[in-house]
Enzyme design. Structure first.
Site, mmCIF file in Angstrom:
data_model
loop_
_atom_site.group_PDB
_atom_site.id
_atom_site.type_symbol
_atom_site.label_atom_id
_atom_site.label_comp_id
_atom_site.label_asym_id
_atom_site.label_seq_id
_atom_site.Cartn_x
_atom_site.Cartn_y
_atom_site.Cartn_z
ATOM 1 N N LYS A 166 1.669 14.404 2.796
ATOM 2 C CA LYS A 166 1.689 13.494 3.939
ATOM 3 C C LYS A 166 1.104 14.155 5.183
ATOM 4 O O LYS A 166 0.377 13.520 5.955
ATOM 5 C CB LYS A 166 3.113 13.009 4.203
ATOM 6 C CG LYS A 166 3.666 12.119 3.102
ATOM 7 C CD LYS A 166 2.787 10.915 2.862
ATOM 8 C CE LYS A 166 3.286 10.049 1.731
ATOM 9 N NZ LYS A 166 2.360 8.917 1.428
ATOM 10 N N PRO B 249 7.347 5.507 9.351
ATOM 11 C CA PRO B 249 8.595 4.778 9.138
ATOM 12 C C PRO B 249 9.621 5.632 8.401
ATOM 13 O O PRO B 249 9.270 6.592 7.723
ATOM 14 C CB PRO B 249 8.160 3.592 8.277
ATOM 15 C CG PRO B 249 7.023 4.132 7.473
ATOM 16 C CD PRO B 249 6.330 5.152 8.364
ATOM 17 N N VAL B 250 10.868 5.265 8.535
ATOM 18 C CA VAL B 250 11.954 5.994 7.879
ATOM 19 C C VAL B 250 12.438 5.188 6.667
ATOM 20 O O VAL B 250 11.699 4.376 6.123
ATOM 21 C CB VAL B 250 13.085 6.262 8.887
ATOM 22 C CG1 VAL B 250 12.620 7.246 9.948
ATOM 23 C CG2 VAL B 250 13.567 4.973 9.554
#
Length: 215
Positions: free
Chosen positions: A44, A67-68
Site C-alpha cells: 500500500k 479508509p478504515v
C-alpha cells in the site's frame, strides 16, 4: 488506499498517538521485522507513493482517501473483509476476530467508518476544488474491548464474549492511537455516523442477509 499505509511503524508504542496524513508505515521496519500483514502494508505504501510521483511528474491532480474498517450495508451480496471483521464478536468467528485484534495491535485502535460516510468523503474530495494529497477517513477509534461491551448491550440475543482482557493480555481498554480525519473536517466534511450506535445502524441485518449471522 488503505490505512495500513499509515500506522505500521516501530515507534507506535505507548498512548496518545495522533496519526495524520503525514504519517507513513515504515517500509524498512516492515521488511526487516515482518509483523502480521507486513506485506500488505508495504504494498500500500509503495503503490500510493508511486502513484503520487507519477501524478507529480505528469501534472496530474491526485487525491487519495485512506479508509478504515468500513461498516454498514451495501448493495452487493458479495461481502468484503470489513463486514465479517466488524461482526466477528457477534458471529463468534475466531479467525475474523483475530484479524480485528491484529488491527488493534498494529494500529493502536479499531478505527471505524460507515460505508455511507466513506462514499460521501470520496465524492467530497472529488468535487472540492481545493482538495489535494492524502485524506484519512476515520469516524471513530475504539477497541475490541469497547466494541464487545457495546455489542453485548445492543444485541443481547448474541453470546458476545466480554472477558477479553483476561483472555488476551495484548488487548487494551482505550485506544492508544487515533487515525485523524482533521484534514477532511477542516475542508468542510462532516461525518453523519460518528457513534458506534450510528455506525452499526444496519450492518447486523446485512450480516444476516449475507449468512454471516443467523436469522
Amino acid at each position: 488506499m488503505r490505512p495500513a499505509a499509515v500506522y505500521m511503524r516501530p515507534e507506535l508504542q505507548g498512548d496518545g498517538h495522533v496519526l495524520d496524513e503525514d504519517s507513513w508505515s515504515d517500509v524498512a521496519y516492515l521488511r526487516a521485522e515482518k509483523p502480521p500483514t507486513w506485506g500488505y502494508a508495504v504494498s500500500k505504501v509503495l503503490v500510493e507513493k508511486a502513484a503520487s510521483r507519477f501524478a507529480q511528474e505528469h501534472g496530474i491532480s491526485l487525491v487519495t482517501i485512506c479508509p478504515v474498517i468500513t461498516v454498514g450495508a451495501a448493495p452487493s451480496m458479495n461481502t468484503n473483509t470489513s463486514v465479517p471483521n466488524c461482526l466477528s464478536l457477534l458471529s463468534g468467528h475466531e479467525v475474523w476476530l483475530t484479524v480485528l485484534k491484529v488491527i488493534e495491535r498494529t494500529s493502536g485502535s479499531v478505527p471505524l467508518c460507515h460505508v455511507d460516510d466513506l462514499c460521501r468523503a470520496e465524492l467530497f474530495v472529488a468535487e472540492e476544488a481545493a482538495a489535494a494529497g492524502r485524506y484519512n477517513c476515520n469516524a471513530l477509534s475504539t477497541t475490541v474491548v469497547e466494541l464487545a461491551s457495546f455489542l453485548a448491550h445492543k444485541y443481547p440475543e448474541y453470546d458476545v464474549k466480554r472477558n477479553l482482557l483476561q483472555a488476551d493480555d495484548q488487548l487494551v481498554e482505550r485506544p492508544r492511537a487515533c487515525l485523524s480525519s482533521a484534514k477532511l473536517a477542516r475542508e468542510g466534511f462532516v461525518f453523519k455516523h460518528n457513534t458506534l450506535d450510528e455506525i452499526y445502524d444496519n450492518v447486523v441485518e446485512y450480516g444476516k442477509a449475507l449468512g454471516i449471522l443467523p436469522n
